[in-house]
Structure formats: structure tokens, C-alpha cells
Design an enzyme around this catalytic site. Structure first.
Site, PDB file in Angstrom:
ATOM      1  N   GLU A   1      -0.076   6.017   7.510  1.00  0.00           N
ATOM      2  CA  GLU A   1      -0.086   6.986   7.161  1.00  0.00           C
ATOM      3  C   GLU A   1       0.943   8.577   7.811  1.00  0.00           C
ATOM      4  O   GLU A   1       1.771   8.481   6.669  1.00  0.00           O
ATOM      5  CB  GLU A   1      -1.483   7.646   7.535  1.00  0.00           C
ATOM      6  CG  GLU A   1      -2.791   6.587   5.995  1.00  0.00           C
ATOM      7  CD  GLU A   1      -1.932   6.310   4.701  1.00  0.00           C
ATOM      8  OE1 GLU A   1      -1.161   7.472   4.043  1.00  0.00           O
ATOM      9  OE2 GLU A   1      -1.966   6.037   4.459  1.00  0.00           O
TER      10      GLU A   1
ATOM     11  N   HIS B   1       4.962  10.592  -0.596  1.00  0.00           N
ATOM     12  CA  HIS B   1       4.764   9.984  -0.525  1.00  0.00           C
ATOM     13  C   HIS B   1       4.425   8.160   0.015  1.00  0.00           C
ATOM     14  O   HIS B   1       4.197   7.213   0.856  1.00  0.00           O
ATOM     15  CB  HIS B   1       3.441  10.310   0.406  1.00  0.00           C
ATOM     16  CG  HIS B   1       2.405   8.982   1.563  1.00  0.00           C
ATOM     17  ND1 HIS B   1       2.121  10.671   2.941  1.00  0.00           N
ATOM     18  CD2 HIS B   1       1.379   8.873   1.066  1.00  0.00           C
ATOM     19  CE1 HIS B   1       1.034   9.297   3.255  1.00  0.00           C
ATOM     20  NE2 HIS B   1       0.435   8.694   2.278  1.00  0.00           N
ATOM     21  N   GLU B   2       4.111   8.122  -1.448  1.00  0.00           N
ATOM     22  CA  GLU B   2       4.072   6.543  -1.889  1.00  0.00           C
ATOM     23  C   GLU B   2       5.076   5.670  -2.309  1.00  0.00           C
ATOM     24  O   GLU B   2       5.567   4.721  -1.292  1.00  0.00           O
ATOM     25  CB  GLU B   2       3.469   6.920  -3.724  1.00  0.00           C
ATOM     26  CG  GLU B   2       1.533   7.355  -3.513  1.00  0.00           C
ATOM     27  CD  GLU B   2       0.798   7.276  -2.614  1.00  0.00           C
ATOM     28  OE1 GLU B   2       0.822   5.861  -1.998  1.00  0.00           O
ATOM     29  OE2 GLU B   2       0.012   7.515  -2.479  1.00  0.00           O
TER      30      GLU B   2
ATOM     31  N   HIS C   1       5.707   4.559   1.034  1.00  0.00           N
ATOM     32  CA  HIS C   1       5.248   3.427   1.310  1.00  0.00           C
ATOM     33  C   HIS C   1       5.753   1.933   0.855  1.00  0.00           C
ATOM     34  O   HIS C   1       6.130   1.207   1.307  1.00  0.00           O
ATOM     35  CB  HIS C   1       3.416   3.141   0.400  1.00  0.00           C
ATOM     36  CG  HIS C   1       2.707   3.930   1.689  1.00  0.00           C
ATOM     37  ND1 HIS C   1       2.132   3.866   2.704  1.00  0.00           N
ATOM     38  CD2 HIS C   1       1.708   4.877   0.854  1.00  0.00           C
ATOM     39  CE1 HIS C   1       1.854   4.438   3.411  1.00  0.00           C
ATOM     40  NE2 HIS C   1       1.114   5.522   2.553  1.00  0.00           N
TER      41      HIS C   1
END
Lengths: 83, 407
Positions: free
Chosen positions: B231, B145-146, B149
Site C-alpha cells: 500500500e 494508486h490502483e 498496483h
């Protein structure tokens, strides 16, 4: 200073560290394969889709093949034993 | 995946100019409120200066400031090999050229964030509590997930949007304060009574007050809306990178179940974390004033993904759960129909399975970060020496052996 009376089981820790490295190495290989195939997919889509397909047609870009392991034995995880 | 990066770049530029225009408008109106003849241009000039300064600072030092505020420490592989391995796996899957730097925040509350304007200068920070609670698959989900980003250039987008928001809020703040304590108010009164041409002035005043109130709110809502969408998108990309939605889903579940508060998080850094560290329980509905989508919804969407892991599957699951057709993935991303299947879970490896041990592990990890030294005495006692300890010899309290403290 703090003290703690739980001795580390050195052998167990070393084994876990080895297991972690084996898993990770295996994952790195499969993720590298996945990343390559993602790129191929992106490239092939570009060749087919407007407007990039015009350029691709003009310079006759060919579709690439996905990386696949044909030999089943190559896909298997090497066995690690301690005998 | 690459379509998304391009779409995001376009969006960054759009926001950059959109919010910039709003900022300039506010500057102009406020300026001409103070001085109708030339004040507009002074205000404009002031707005541009403020914007440039904030953008420059955030561009060059933003991630350092944020890592500093949150108390994150850069670590080497020896401190947590599994974290390093997982980050490298995701770096390979995302096909990024450089390994992001890895930071650990010495806090027992589980959370994580990514920072860095460019992928080459990016960093991923996780808390010690996160490492203690998650198993390998879950940690991989969070790191993915990071990494998404970083890959999707979300940090760039959010930094510029955040700075713009900061500038607008700051200007509105200065304006309203000067109205309260005001030399400017009396100037305005005397001028309007002298000339009698108060009509234009009143319009400017009304416009300025409306902008002072609405500007920050509008900017904030816009900022929140972008943040929520980012998100969802990062969740979708994480699924695509790991090929395993359940990992992230159960990680989110564990993080949201935690009752611990992240001490170093504040309003500025909150939008960056994987789960909003300031909002606790009970947030069920999609609130327009929150930076993160409701966590239960994110988990349900991830669990609804069954057949494949590409973006169209995530969008389908999103539509199914939300009951809407609002696109969360840019259309260009949906052309990616690759029929990628979900992979099997890994046998959970590592030290993190035994929940009994996690508290002690988290504590040890935090001590290691704070430069405690560990000595294992042969009698089985483990000595934990704080960095303030300045003797070079230490006696084991149980067996009386003398150990040398290496400095």
C-alpha cells in the site's frame, strides 16, 4: 418507476463534457511526455550504473536526451472561445 | 519504476517458494501424524495437489471471481466519461500497453480496487460513491494508486500469497477438526500402546499441533506485512505518476471520512481495496494484524512530500513521519533521483464539485448500472424506468404524454 422534477440543463452539461475532454486531452499529452522522459531517465541511469554500464560501454550506448518543448508558445493551452 | 517491478517479481518468487515450503512441511507433519510409515508422503502429495488447484484457479479465474463477488459491472465510456479519461491518462503515464477494463460497483460507499494477474488482463473497479464524492484530481490519485498496483505486479504477489495463506489455513483447519472428531485420535492411541514406541509419535503430535496453530498465524502475519508495504509503495508510485501528492491525500481523507459500509466487501477481498472497507474509525497505530497501514499516517506522509515526487522523496517523508529508517521502497528504487517537481492542481472540472448534487448523481449512476432507462419528458420530468418494466409505452404522470420505452 421513479420520477424527478429536476430538468437537466442540456447546454451546461454539454459544456462540462467539452471541458472534461479538453482537460483530458491536455493531460494525455503531458502524461505521454512524462512517460517518455521517465523511460529516458531509466535508460540513462542504466548506462551509468554498475553492472549494466559494462555492456553499455562495450556496445557504446549513448545517453538519450529528454523531450522538452523549447518554443514557449507550443506549451500554451489553446484558447477555446464561443463567440 | 522498472526496478520496482523487478524487485517485486523476485519477491513474488521468494514468497511462492517460502510459503510453499511451509505448506509442504505442514503436509508432511500432518500426514506422518496419521500414519508414521508412509503418511508423510501422502500428506505431502495432498499439500501439493491443494496448492496446485488453488494457484491454478486463482491464476486463471481469480479476477473474475473477485469482480463477481464484489458485484462490479463493466461499463462503457458513456456512463462515466471522466473515469475513462482519468484511467487512460494514468495508463499513458504508467506506459502500460493495454487499457485496464473499467468496472463500477453500485454502492454508495467510496472505495476502489484493482485486479488482474497480468497488466494485459487487469481491471480497475471503483464504487459509484467514489465517483460522486471525489473531484478530478482526487479521482486521478485513486486511479493512479490502483494503476500502480497493476504496474508493480502487486496483484500477482498478493494473489499467490493469499492462495498460499488459504491453503495453509485450510490444512490446519482440517487437521484440528479431525483431532476433535476423531477416528484418527483413537488410531493414534491404539498404535502407540501396541508398539510402545510412542516417543516419536508424541514429538510428531506436538509438532503437528504447534504447526496447526502457528502456521496459519505466521502465514497471516507475513501476508499482512506484505500487504501493508504494497500500500505504501502504491502510494509512492501514484505520487510519481500524477506528480501531485495532494490529490491522493485528500481522496484518502474523503474516503476515510465516509460512514457508509461497502456491502459486498468481505475478508477475502478486503486487502485489495485502497482503504480497508471492513475496519472503521479509531485505527491509529500500525497494527500488525491489519492489511492496510493506518490511513492518517498515509495522508501525513503524502502531505509531507514537498520538494519532489520521486521515490526518494516519498522515502524521506516516510522516515520523517514514522521516525524510523525502515525502507519502504526497495533500494534499487531509490537510485531514481530525478528531481521531478510537484505540479499544480488542475482547476476541478466536472460534475462532482457541487456536493448538493452528489447524492442524486450517485443514485442515477447506480440506476444506470442496474439497467434503468431514463426518459426526459418535455414537461421537465425525468422518468426512471426499472428493468423489470415490460410495457413498451409509458405515460408521464404529470402531463400525460405517452413515451415509447425502447427495449
Amino acid at each position: 418507476m421513479q420520477v424527478e422534477n429536476y430538468p437537466d440543463l442540456k447546454a451546461n452539461q454539454n459544456f462540462l463534457a467539452l471541458q472534461e475532454e479538453l482537460t483530458s486531452t491536455e493531460n494525455k499529452i503531458s502524461f505521454a511526455r512524462q512517460a517518455y522522459n521517465d523511460q529516458v531517465l531509466f535508460y540513462n541511469n542504466k548506462i551509468q550504473m554498475f553492472p549494466s554500464n559494462i555492456i553499455a560501454g562495450m556496445f557504446s550506448f549513448k545517453e538519450e536526451e529528454f523531450f522538452e518543448v523549447e518554443d514557449k508558445t507550443e506549451k500554451e493551452v489553446p484558447k477555446v472561445s464561443f463567440n | 519504476m522498472w526496478e520496482l517491478i523487478q524487485a517485486n517479481r523476485r519477491k513474488s518468487i521468494f514468497i511462492f517458494f517460502g510459503m510453499g515450503l511451509l505448506l509442504l512441511l505442514i503436509g508432511y507433519v500432518f500426514g506422518s501424524f496419521y500414519n508414521p510409515e508412509s503418511g508423510g508422503y501422502i500428506g505431502l502429495f495432498f499439500a501439493i495437489i491443494l496448492w496446485t488447484v488453488l494457484s491454478t484457479i486463482s491464476y486463471f479465474a481469480g479476477s473474475k471471481i473477485i469482480l463477481g463477488i464484489s458485484g462490479a459491472k463493466e461499463v462503457t465510456k458513456e456512463i462515466h466519461p471522466q473515469l475513462f479519461n482519468v484511467v487512460e491518462e494514468m495508463r499513458i503515464a504508467a506506459n502500460l500497453p493495454n487499457q485496464p477494463k473499467i468496472y463500477i460497483i453500485s454502492d454508495a460507499a467510496p472505495n476502489a480496487f484493482a485486479t488482474g494477474i497480468k497488466p494485459e488482463k487487469s481491471a480497475i473497479a471503483v464504487t459509484a460513491g467514489l465517483l460522486g464524492q471525489l473531484n478530478r484530481d482526487e479521482l486521478q490519485g485513486v486511479v493512479a494508486h490502483e494503476m500502480s498496483h497493476i504496474l508493480n505486479r502487486d496483484v500477482l504477489l498478493m494473489t499467490f500469497a493469499g492462495m498460499m495463506l488459504g491453503a495453509i489455513t485450510l490444512m490446519a483447519d482440517i487437521f484440528t477438526r479431525s483431532l476433535w472428531f476423531g477416528g484418527s485420535g483413537s488410531r493414534y492411541k491404539s498404535r502407540s500402546s501396541n508398539k510402545g514406541g510412542g516417543q516419536g509419535q508424541i514429538i510428531i503430535l506436538v509438532l503437528a499441533v504447534v504447526l496447526a496453530i502457528l502456521g496459519p498465524i505466521m502465514a497471516q502475519l507475513l501476508y499482512f506485512a506484505i500487504s501493508r508495504k504494497r500500500e505504501y509503495l502504491a502510494d509512492a508510485s501514484a505520487v510519481r505518476l500524477t506528480r501531485y501528492p495532494e490529490g491522493l491525500a485528500s481522496a484518502l481523507e474523503k474516503i476515510s471520512a465516509s460512514h457508509l459500509d461497502l456491502k459486498t466487501a468481505n475478508k477475502v477481498t478486503a486487502p485489495m481495496y485502497i482503504i480497508n472497507p471492513l475496519k472503521k474509525k479509531g485505527m491509529q497505530i500500525a497494527d500488525i494484524t491489519s492489511t492496510h497501514p493506518p490511513i492518517t499516517e498515509r495522508i501525513r506522509i503524502l502531505r509531507a512530500i514537498s520538494q519532489g515526487v520521486d521515490y526518494s522523496n516519498y522515502q524521506a517523508a516516510f522516515n520523517q513521519i514514522k521516525g524510523t529508517r525502515s525502507p519502504v521502497i526497495p533500494i534499487s528504487g531509490l537510485s531514481d533521483k530525478s528531481n521531478l517537481s510537484v505540479r499544480k492542481p488542475e482547476s476541478s472540472v466536472g460534475l462532482n464539485d457541487e456536493t448538493l448534487n452528489t447524492k442524486r448523481e450517485v443514485g442515477d449512476l447506480m440506476m444506470k448500472l442496474n439497467e434503468y432507462k431514463f426518459i426526459n419528458c418535455t414537461c421537465g420530468l425525468k422518468l426512471k424506468i426499472p428493468p423489470q418494466f415490460n410495457n413498451d409505452k409509458i405515460t408521464c404522470p404529470r402531463c400525460g404524454r405517452i413515451h415509447t420505452v425502447s427495449l
